[in-house]
Design a protein around this motif. Structure first.
Motif, PDB file in Angstrom:
ATOM      1  N   LEU A 157       0.882  -1.326   0.006  1.00  0.00           N
ATOM      2  CA  LEU A 157      -0.130  -0.077   0.180  1.00  0.00           C
ATOM      3  C   LEU A 157       0.941   1.275   0.012  1.00  0.00           C
ATOM      4  CD1 LEU A 157      -2.973  -0.807   2.264  1.00  0.00           C
ATOM      5  CD2 LEU A 157      -2.998  -0.607  -0.056  1.00  0.00           C
ATOM      6  N   HIS A 168      -3.004 -16.527  -0.810  1.00  0.00           N
ATOM      7  CA  HIS A 168      -3.694 -17.439   0.177  1.00  0.00           C
ATOM      8  C   HIS A 168      -3.013 -18.835   0.611  1.00  0.00           C
ATOM      9  CE1 HIS A 168      -4.692 -18.845  -3.923  1.00  0.00           C
ATOM     10  NE2 HIS A 168      -5.253 -19.932  -3.211  1.00  0.00           N
ATOM     11  N   LYS A 203     -12.433 -26.472  -1.633  1.00  0.00           N
ATOM     12  CA  LYS A 203     -12.622 -25.534  -2.577  1.00  0.00           C
ATOM     13  C   LYS A 203     -13.083 -25.870  -4.014  1.00  0.00           C
ATOM     14  CE  LYS A 203     -11.764 -21.032  -2.643  1.00  0.00           C
ATOM     15  NZ  LYS A 203     -12.171 -20.066  -1.728  1.00  0.00           N
ATOM     16  N   GLU A 244     -16.596 -25.671  -3.868  1.00  0.00           N
ATOM     17  CA  GLU A 244     -17.258 -24.128  -3.936  1.00  0.00           C
ATOM     18  C   GLU A 244     -17.178 -23.483  -5.139  1.00  0.00           C
ATOM     19  OE1 GLU A 244     -15.701 -20.953  -1.287  1.00  0.00           O
ATOM     20  OE2 GLU A 244     -15.173 -22.769   0.049  1.00  0.00           O
ATOM     21  N   LEU A 245     -15.847 -23.820  -5.980  1.00  0.00           N
ATOM     22  CA  LEU A 245     -15.600 -23.256  -7.317  1.00  0.00           C
ATOM     23  C   LEU A 245     -16.485 -23.767  -8.399  1.00  0.00           C
ATOM     24  CD1 LEU A 245     -11.851 -22.662  -7.000  1.00  0.00           C
ATOM     25  CD2 LEU A 245     -13.674 -20.856  -6.795  1.00  0.00           C
ATOM     26  N   ILE A 256      -1.948  -0.616  -7.581  1.00  0.00           N
ATOM     27  CA  ILE A 256      -1.303  -1.368  -6.494  1.00  0.00           C
ATOM     28  C   ILE A 256      -2.272  -1.053  -5.106  1.00  0.00           C
ATOM     29  CG2 ILE A 256       0.693  -1.655  -5.140  1.00  0.00           C
ATOM     30  CD1 ILE A 256       2.566  -1.010  -7.469  1.00  0.00           C
ATOM     31  N   HIS A 300      -4.473  -4.187  -3.252  1.00  0.00           N
ATOM     32  CA  HIS A 300      -4.182  -4.554  -1.905  1.00  0.00           C
ATOM     33  C   HIS A 300      -5.242  -4.177  -0.892  1.00  0.00           C
ATOM     34  CE1 HIS A 300      -0.546  -5.421  -3.864  1.00  0.00           C
ATOM     35  NE2 HIS A 300      -0.120  -6.203  -2.886  1.00  0.00           N
ATOM     36  N   LEU A 301      -5.858  -2.918  -0.844  1.00  0.00           N
ATOM     37  CA  LEU A 301      -7.067  -2.963  -0.238  1.00  0.00           C
ATOM     38  C   LEU A 301      -8.375  -3.933  -0.424  1.00  0.00           C
ATOM     39  CD1 LEU A 301      -7.766   0.964  -0.543  1.00  0.00           C
ATOM     40  CD2 LEU A 301      -6.829  -0.098   1.300  1.00  0.00           C
ATOM     41  N   MET A 307      -7.548  -6.783  -1.233  1.00  0.00           N
ATOM     42  CA  MET A 307      -6.887  -8.063  -0.489  1.00  0.00           C
ATOM     43  C   MET A 307      -7.253  -8.128   0.954  1.00  0.00           C
ATOM     44  SD  MET A 307      -3.176  -9.282  -0.675  1.00  0.00           S
ATOM     45  CE  MET A 307      -2.057  -9.468   0.855  1.00  0.00           C
ATOM     46  N   LEU A 308      -7.196  -6.763   1.432  1.00  0.00           N
ATOM     47  CA  LEU A 308      -7.493  -6.523   3.092  1.00  0.00           C
ATOM     48  C   LEU A 308      -9.008  -6.879   3.157  1.00  0.00           C
ATOM     49  CD1 LEU A 308      -5.544  -3.307   4.238  1.00  0.00           C
ATOM     50  CD2 LEU A 308      -5.321  -5.686   4.894  1.00  0.00           C
ATOM     51  N   ARG A 341      -6.953 -13.002   0.593  1.00  0.00           N
ATOM     52  CA  ARG A 341      -6.087 -13.527  -0.506  1.00  0.00           C
ATOM     53  C   ARG A 341      -6.984 -14.613  -1.312  1.00  0.00           C
ATOM     54  NH1 ARG A 341      -3.335 -12.148   3.714  1.00  0.00           N
ATOM     55  NH2 ARG A 341      -1.055 -11.194   3.529  1.00  0.00           N
ATOM     56  N   ASN A 342      -7.885 -15.151  -0.616  1.00  0.00           N
ATOM     57  CA  ASN A 342      -8.277 -16.385  -1.402  1.00  0.00           C
ATOM     58  C   ASN A 342      -8.956 -16.273  -2.667  1.00  0.00           C
ATOM     59  OD1 ASN A 342      -7.570 -17.628   0.920  1.00  0.00           O
ATOM     60  ND2 ASN A 342      -9.390 -17.426   1.971  1.00  0.00           N
ATOM     61  N   PRO A 343      -9.026 -17.115  -3.653  1.00  0.00           N
ATOM     62  CA  PRO A 343      -9.775 -16.906  -4.691  1.00  0.00           C
ATOM     63  C   PRO A 343     -11.093 -17.285  -4.168  1.00  0.00           C
ATOM     64  CG  PRO A 343      -8.494 -18.993  -4.962  1.00  0.00           C
ATOM     65  CD  PRO A 343      -8.081 -18.299  -3.730  1.00  0.00           C
ATOM     66  N   LEU A 344     -12.335 -16.404  -4.544  1.00  0.00           N
ATOM     67  CA  LEU A 344     -13.449 -16.525  -3.990  1.00  0.00           C
ATOM     68  C   LEU A 344     -14.479 -17.187  -4.959  1.00  0.00           C
ATOM     69  CD1 LEU A 344     -13.728 -13.008  -2.174  1.00  0.00           C
ATOM     70  CD2 LEU A 344     -13.094 -15.392  -1.092  1.00  0.00           C
ATOM     71  N   SER A 345     -15.198 -17.963  -4.389  1.00  0.00           N
ATOM     72  CA  SER A 345     -16.065 -18.581  -5.394  1.00  0.00           C
ATOM     73  C   SER A 345     -17.685 -17.582  -5.494  1.00  0.00           C
ATOM     74  CB  SER A 345     -16.581 -20.024  -4.800  1.00  0.00           C
ATOM     75  OG  SER A 345     -17.240 -19.910  -3.680  1.00  0.00           O
ATOM     76  N   ILE A 353     -15.832 -17.430 -10.146  1.00  0.00           N
ATOM     77  CA  ILE A 353     -14.552 -17.076  -9.350  1.00  0.00           C
ATOM     78  C   ILE A 353     -14.107 -15.531  -9.586  1.00  0.00           C
ATOM     79  CG2 ILE A 353     -12.998 -17.708 -11.277  1.00  0.00           C
ATOM     80  CD1 ILE A 353     -11.120 -19.018  -9.255  1.00  0.00           C
ATOM     81  N   HIS A 361     -10.938 -12.944  -7.570  1.00  0.00           N
ATOM     82  CA  HIS A 361      -9.794 -12.928  -6.915  1.00  0.00           C
ATOM     83  C   HIS A 361      -9.411 -11.749  -6.876  1.00  0.00           C
ATOM     84  CE1 HIS A 361      -5.580 -14.207  -6.141  1.00  0.00           C
ATOM     85  NE2 HIS A 361      -6.125 -14.603  -5.163  1.00  0.00           N
ATOM     86  N   TYR A 362      -8.576 -11.219  -5.882  1.00  0.00           N
ATOM     87  CA  TYR A 362      -8.263  -9.407  -5.886  1.00  0.00           C
ATOM     88  C   TYR A 362      -7.288  -9.547  -7.100  1.00  0.00           C
ATOM     89  CZ  TYR A 362      -3.673 -10.415  -3.512  1.00  0.00           C
ATOM     90  OH  TYR A 362      -2.547 -10.582  -3.426  1.00  0.00           O
ATOM     91  N   THR A 363      -6.560 -10.427  -7.747  1.00  0.00           N
ATOM     92  CA  THR A 363      -5.675 -10.103  -8.776  1.00  0.00           C
ATOM     93  C   THR A 363      -6.375 -10.131 -10.194  1.00  0.00           C
ATOM     94  OG1 THR A 363      -4.869 -12.214  -8.791  1.00  0.00           O
ATOM     95  CG2 THR A 363      -3.689 -10.517  -7.683  1.00  0.00           C
TER      96      THR A 363
END
Lengths: 355, 409, 330
Positions: free
Chosen positions: A322, B60, B278, B281-282, C113, C117-118, C120-121, C125-129, C222, C224-226
């Protein structure tokens, strides 16, 4: 360059800087050899930035795929000095080959894109950089050339007869570890590259580049062969990248395509822009700053947070990123032409504000 | 004419150098002070390094690895250990290597400077390999819980170990399971063009070919690919009986999901990177019936306490490699206890001769530092959970119930 | 034939998403000649916000029909992204108007950037479904299968493109936007509030990005923050392919890039299978007999394929397919 005799003050200044640079690694090593490695990496990025500065800063051609040349140089070294093909050529043969090969790639990229301007050139160079990386990543099939994503291991370090750059030696009571030896070598190369850059800037070619940057059509009208001069910029810039790549390969001992991704190109560009495009010393300052800031944040964020809150509120690595992002934004807001803008840039910018 | 201005600039550059160097020195000294074997309740502090990407695309997994090490260290501290006559307090020094090979040696050097007693990491093979050279010079033992590239332990370094199975241990296992269980005639192999994914896929392809299975031309995405439709459509035309994917769950989930959407009937198989809940889930219901492999014995069979402790501490299940980094940290601590010394040079031989029952099963190292006769467990997705179905040891497939009975677990 | 048709369907869906994201790049570029490299991050934030809203509404058992929940997700994501877009312009780009061209590029990288990272906070960090709550029926058309979500994506994109075109060519704001892009000074003299026009451009682009984010999340399941970085890059390439600064160009470029990627991944391997020419060497023939294929370039080169098309187009049409010449200052 020459003409006026050197001022005594200037001489003293140069001697002092030389002395400081000579003892720097030992000072750093006394606090931690990691800092010597970080410094080496910073010098490597100085080399890259200076190379990119020729293309972007001098000739005004926006290049977003510069890291490809670094990759070409690195792979050239790795393939010719590792067990992968069983070749172990000495470095003074490979480095020029790497520079030449990168130079060839520079021309290859330059030739078809000469007509493109501005942001179109940017996206094509970006594409070129990605293409090179994808090839490095995939040339393990059907014939194994680059060993694909597995990378190349056990790359030879630089050595001259029995003197290897990876071993620790004691000389005159001083301990020269591998990183310290590489530091001096890198410094030497950096010096040569700086001299070449300074000479180029003041040469006919350098002025032709500036002319193209300022107004390509006018430059053409003045009898500059814009095609050749632009190609030369790509070629020169690329060969510096190639040399840096070779040195990276030797220092690292292992390379894989992961090291030559787009983000790296963007980082090098950020160094050039942040320091002040077209200004050799500014570019060096930019490279040094951007190499050190994240590492310094690494050492400070955690203790500072603990001191302020007594515990970790946000993980240090997140804060580090950050702050790094924030630093980029703030620096540009306050010094939009870079920290040390070149003379012409400064003039341009002043003119721009008067509009 | 340029020269007149140059010195001022030179000076300012020098000034920056100097300031940076000074800043660096100051900071480092502070760090060094706190690093010195200071008293934490009168105990000697012993540092164990951990490195993995904590930012970026696979952060992660890096955090998961870190959690494994933290758990091991906290447990050791809670027990209170005395080594070499002194009370020992372990401390984890966790660094973000950003998954960047260039940073590997720098982090390694940082650990060496801080005189850590051992290192657990790194996560990526591509970062671990360049870093291992620094550990080798510094004589610091390193155990990776997730770097599967065979080359890591083939550099001839005495200090490199891993608790995870190599690509060439895991690949043949899942491939031979596919062959024996589903008897496919045509198999498609897909990977994510990373060191891990491609390495594993290559080993799977080798084994399949040796078993006389027709393997289609390799298809590749990247580790960021979410759109597999084009590749899957092409595969559909070739009618494979099974599809193996070498890569992580973030790519594997969408792969299965889109495959079923396109009406592919093939069995989907994965390596350990995509062997977690996971996937359900995905991919939703599309994940039902997929098979995958993990090195070692599943933690639910080998070490229920580990899973419970992990859940209690972090509030979630381990993702993939946490059991392996947990074991790695414990191996280092156990070796220290055995020789009653925290000196890397002294405990290294003990580490090499480890015979240890951990969260991922029994661990012994071969002469290279790889896991000896690593068992590989095959899992299948049943009703939204991955459950162990078989253990593969030395090329033999043992159904899981039989194995569990035999182990008395 | 059905394989080919299927690839077209795949490519069209992907291309529609690229097109919507590309519009965000091209609108901003058309007005202020700036590459908003952080646009991909806006798309990511759109996906993340929608994911949170959809997830919590679906989990709360509100009895709402799924389609309403998804619309609620979009309705929350769009304003959030608009605020992000607005703030971004205000904080990072407006002070740099008139600065050297590359300065805003660096702030854009900085903003990217920070946003990543915000995120990510906030979202881990996980890839979210992405919650799969909409039933996704599969339709068979001439041997190709197309899902409900795909139809929705293609339809919604077409609607948004139409709406945007209407906005630019039929409204006062649109006239002001076009005037500003022609010549900001003159537009200012004519009474156009340039700052407001530029802000609205960013806001509209961000809104489109938010919808694209929801589409990506729903389609692939899916987030993910990236995820924004690569998508942004592809969409930016699409905008350049079509001619940056040109709305129709961005749409054309996006769809073309989607098709090129799908067809590239689908067919490049077949075309470069050396077994078609196995007679050139006996060693090759042997390998072909053993493996059935010796592919020179497979789907691993699909990105290369996309970039090669881009380069080829630009070499022959240096301003993109529909673009005009632009300035050449770096």
């Amino acid at each position: 360059m020459a003409g006026k005799p050197m001022d005594v003050k200037v001489k003293i200044g140069i001697v002092l800087i030389a002395l400081a640079l000579a003892v720097l690694p030992f000072m750093l090593a006394s606090v931690g050899t990691a800092w010597v490695r970080i410094t080496n990496l910073a010098i490597l990025f100085c080399l890259l930035s200076l190379g990119l500065n020729i293309v972007v800063g001098f000739a005004g051609l926006l290049d977003l795929g510069y890291i490809a040349f670094y990759g070409v140089g690195a792979y050239c070294y790795a393939l010719l000095a590792s067990p992968h093909f069983g070749l172990h050529l000495p470095f003074w043969i490979i480095l020029p080959i790497g520079a030449g090969l990168a130079c060839l790639f520079g021309v290859l990229l330059g030739a078809p894109t000469l007509k493109l301007r501005g942001d179109y050139l940017a996206i094509v160079t970006l594409g070129f950089g990605e293409i090179v990386r994808v090839f490095l990543n995939n040339l393990s099939q059907p014939v194994n050339i680059t060993n694909g994503p597995q990378g190349i291991t056990l790359i030879d370090p630089f050595k001259v007869d029995g003197f290897s750059f990876s071993k620790t030696e004691t000389f005159l009571g001083l301990t020269f570890s591998g990183p310290i030896k590489y530091y001096y070598l890198l410094l030497l190369v950096l010096l040569v590259v700086i001299v070449v850059n300074v000479r180029l800037q003041d040469s006919r070619i350098g002025r032709a580049w500036v002319a193209i940057r300022e107004d390509e059509t006018a430059a053409q009208a003045m009898g500059i062969n814009t095609r050749n001069v632009k190609l030369l910029a790509f070629a020169m810039g690329a060969s510096f990248g190639g040399i840096a790549g070779g040195m990276f390969s030797a220092m690292q001992g292992f390379i894989s395509p992961e090291s030559f991704v787009l983000v790296e190109s963007i980082m090098v560009l950020a160094m050039v822009v942040l320091g002040g495009m077209g200004n050799i010393w500014g570019v060096i300052a930019g490279a040094v700053l951007l190499s050190f800031v994240p590492e310094i944040l690494r050492y400070t964020v955690e203790p500072l947070q603990k001191a302020a809150f007594g515990r970790l509120v946000i993980e240090p690595e997140v804060i580090r990123m950050l702050l790094f992002g924030l630093a980029l934004v703030l620096m540009m807001l306050f010094r939009p032409a870079g920290l040390f803008p070149s003379k012409t840039r400064r003039r341009e910018f002043a003119a721009g504000e008067q509009h | 004419m340029q020269l007149s201005r140059a010195p001022a600039r030179l000076r300012s550059v020098a000034l920056i150098f100097a300031v940076l160097a000074l800043a660096a020195c100051g900071k480092q000294e502070e760090a060094a002070k706190s690093a010195a074997p200071a008293a934490a309740g009168g105990a000697t502090v012993v540092k164990i390094g951990h490195a993995a990407p904590l930012t970026g695309g696979i952060a992660h997994l890096g955090k998961d690895n870190e959690a494994g090490v933290r758990l091991a260290i906290d447990e050791a501290n809670a027990k209170g250990m005395t080594i070499g006559g002194a009370k020992i307090h372990f401390e984890m020094m966790s660094e973000d290597d950003e998954g960047n090979p260039t940073k590997g040696p720098i982090i390694a050097q940082k650990f060496a400077d801080a005189k850590v007693a051992g290192v657990v990491g790194h996560l990526n093979s591509g970062v671990t390999i360049p870093a291992s050279a620094v550990y080798n010079t510094a004589g610091i033992p390193m155990i990776s819980g997730s770097a599967t590239n065979p080359k890591l332990t083939e550099q001839g370094f005495a200090v490199t170990f891993r608790t995870v199975g190599r690509d060439d241990q895991q690949g043949p296992a899942i491939a031979s399971y596919l062959v024996s269980q589903f008897k496919p005639k045509v198999v498609a192999v897909v990977d994510d063009a990373t060191s891990y994914g491609e390495g594993l896929a290559n080993e799977v392809e080798k084994t399949l070919k040796a078993a006389g299975v027709t393997v289609l031309a390799r298809e590749k995405g990247t580790d960021k690919t979410a759109d597999w439709k084009a590749i899957l459509t092409k595969l559909k035309g070739k009618k494979p009986d099974a599809i193996f994917y070498g890569g992580m769950d973030s790519g594997g989930g969408p792969l299965v999901k889109q495959g079923r959407e396109l009406g592919l009937k093939a069995v989907f198989a994965f390596g350990d990177g995509a062997c977690s809940d996971k996937m359900k889930e995905l991919a939703g219901d599309a994940s039902e019936g997929m098979v995958c492999s993990q090195a070692g014995i599943p933690a639910q069979a080998a070490s229920k306490p580990f899973i419970d402790a992990f859940k209690a501490k972090f509030g979630s299940d381990p993702i993939i490699y946490a059991p392996f980094t947990y074991d790695a940290a414990n191996l280092i601590i156990a070796a220290m206890q055995k020789v009653d010394s925290v000196d890397p040079a002294k405990y290294l031989p003990a580490l090499k001769a480890s015979s240890f029952d951990g969260a991922s099963g029994h661990i012994e190292f071969d002469e290279k530092g790889d896991r000896k006769d690593a068992e590989i467990t095959i899992f299948a997705m049943k009703e939204g959970k991955i459950v162990p179905v078989a253990i593969i040891k030395a090329g033999k497939t043992i159904p899981f119930e039989e194995f569990a009975k035999g182990a008395g677990a | 034939m059905d394989v080919f048709l299927q690839q077209i369907v795949n490519g069209l869906t992907l291309g529609s998403i690229y097109a919507i994201v590309a519009l965000g790049y091209t609108m901003v570029y058309g007005i202020v000649q700036l590459i908003n490299f952080a646009h991909g991050e806006v798309v990511m934030i759109g996906a993340m916000v929608a994911l949170t809203v959809i997830g919590s509404l679906a989990g709360a058992n509100t009895g709402m029909p799924p389609i309403v929940i998804v619309l609620a997700g979009i309705a929350c994501a769009v304003p959030v992204c608009m605020v992000v877009g607005f703030t971004m312009e205000r904080v990072a780009y407006r002070p740099l108007r008139g600065a050297p061209r590359l300065a805003p590029l660096i702030t854009a990288i900085g903003i990217s950037i920070i946003l990543q990272h915000l995120a990510m906070l906030i979202w881990s960090r996980n890839p979210l479904s992405f919650p799969q709550i909409i039933p996704n029926p599969v339709f068979e058309i001439a041997g190709a299968s197309i899902t409900g979500v795909q139809i929705a994506i293609i339809g919604l994109s077409a609607l948004m493109m139409l709406g945007l075109t209407a906005l630019v060519y039929r409204t006062r704001l649109g006239v002001a936007m076009r005037a500003t892009s022609e010549n900001p000074q003159v537009a200012g003299l004519m009474g156009v509030n340039i700052n407001r026009v530029i802000s609205s451009t960013f806001v509209i682009g961000a809104g489109l990005g938010a919808v694209a984010g929801v589409m990506v999340g729903t389609y692939y399941g899916i987030a993910h923050y990236t995820m924004g970085a690569l998508l942004g890059l592809k969409a930016f390439s699409a905008a350049v392919l079509g001619g940056i600064g040109n709305l129709a160009g961005a749409m054309l470029g996006g769809i073309l890039l989607g098709l090129v990627e799908a067809l590239g991944a689908g067919y490049i391997g077949e075309f470069t299978d050396l077994c078609h020419v196995s007679w050139i060497s006996s060693g090759l023939a042997e390998r072909c007999a053993r493996d059935g294929h010796v592919v020179l370039m497979g789907s691993n080169y699909q990105d290369v394929f996309a970039f090669l098309v881009l380069i080829a187009v630009l070499v022959f049409r240096p301003s993109g397919l529909l673009g005009e010449r632009v300035g050449d200052r770096a």
